[in-house]
Motif scaffolding. Structure first.
Motif, short mmCIF file in Angstrom:
data_model
loop_
_atom_site.label_atom_id
_atom_site.label_comp_id
_atom_site.label_asym_id
_atom_site.label_seq_id
_atom_site.Cartn_x
_atom_site.Cartn_y
_atom_site.Cartn_z
N UNK A 4 0.82 -1.20 0.00
CA UNK A 4 0.00 0.00 0.00
C UNK A 4 0.86 1.27 0.00
N UNK A 5 2.01 1.23 0.66
CA UNK A 5 2.93 2.36 0.56
C UNK A 5 3.47 2.47 -0.86
N UNK A 9 3.13 5.63 -3.36
CA UNK A 9 4.28 6.27 -3.99
C UNK A 9 4.13 6.29 -5.51
N UNK A 10 3.60 5.22 -6.08
CA UNK A 10 3.37 5.19 -7.52
C UNK A 10 2.34 6.24 -7.92
N UNK A 11 1.23 6.28 -7.20
CA UNK A 11 0.17 7.24 -7.51
C UNK A 11 0.71 8.67 -7.35
N UNK A 146 -8.19 12.60 -14.26
CA UNK A 146 -7.33 12.38 -13.09
C UNK A 146 -6.47 11.13 -13.25
N UNK A 147 -5.47 11.04 -12.42
CA UNK A 147 -4.65 9.83 -12.32
C UNK A 147 -5.54 8.70 -11.84
N UNK A 148 -5.36 7.52 -12.39
CA UNK A 148 -6.16 6.38 -11.95
C UNK A 148 -5.82 6.00 -10.51
N UNK A 149 -6.85 5.68 -9.76
CA UNK A 149 -6.66 5.24 -8.38
C UNK A 149 -6.60 3.72 -8.28
N UNK A 150 -6.68 3.03 -9.41
CA UNK A 150 -6.67 1.56 -9.39
C UNK A 150 -5.37 1.02 -8.81
N UNK A 151 -5.51 0.09 -7.90
CA UNK A 151 -4.37 -0.64 -7.37
C UNK A 151 -4.00 -1.76 -8.35
N UNK A 152 -5.01 -2.30 -9.00
CA UNK A 152 -4.81 -3.38 -9.97
C UNK A 152 -4.07 -2.83 -11.19
N UNK A 155 1.43 -3.53 -11.27
CA UNK A 155 2.62 -4.37 -11.18
C UNK A 155 3.12 -4.60 -9.77
N UNK A 156 2.33 -4.22 -8.79
CA UNK A 156 2.79 -4.35 -7.39
C UNK A 156 2.90 -5.79 -6.92
#
Length: 159
Positions: A4-5, A9-11, A146-152, A155-156
């Motif tokens: 999640x960190x 950081x990516x977002x 906006x920047x996507x908020x998707x976690x999916x 590549x995490x």
């Protein structure tokens, strides 16, 4: 916790990239419904993460630096890089034994307040996600996607 960190950081880096196409006066313009401007919001996110994690490390965080010293995209990006270099080793070393360690603080009324380290870590994560939502609303006001908020698909979880 680490994922999640890394997501935040990516977002955050994606928002920095998004900001490159926005005139600086728009990035510094005072906005409704948040802590201030787009750039100040990014600065605030970084400062809160940095301050809380320094406290968890047992270090006294410095006073919040004056935003006027960081009021450009390049300076906020550099502030992010500097702070992340300091907090990333702590975040990477996080383990279950740290969850219930106690952070003791004194509030503005002089009362001692106790926080569990796991609670603070999750607060820092949620704090950034909250403010990223505000950035998303402001981006729509500017007519920008906006920047996507998707976690999916970030590549995490790739090996």
């Amino acid at each position: 916790m680490l994922k999640l960190f890394q997501y935040n950081w990516q977002v955050r880096d994606d928002w920095f990239k998004w900001c490159e196409d926005i005139p600086e006066e728009e990035l510094l313009k005072e906005r409704v419904g948040g802590v201030g401007s787009i750039l100040y919001t990014l600065f605030h996110i970084i400062d809160v993460e940095y301050s809380w994690i320094l406290e968890l490390k047992g270090e006294l965080p410095p006073e919040e630096p004056p935003f006027d010293s960081y009021a450009s995209l390049s300076k906020v990006k550099e502030f992010s890089r500097q702070c992340r270099r300091e907090v990333e080793p702590f975040v990477t070393a996080w383990n279950n034994e740290m969850e219930y360690q106690i952070l003791s603080e004194t509030d503005s009324a002089g009362n001692v307040v106790l926080f569990k380290h796991g609670e603070v870590m999750r607060h820092v994560i949620a704090h950034e996600i909250h403010h990223v939502g505000q950035l998303s609303v402001w981006s729509r006001v500017l007519g920008k996607k906006p920047v996507t908020a998707n976690l999916i698909r970030r590549g995490l979880f790739d090996k």
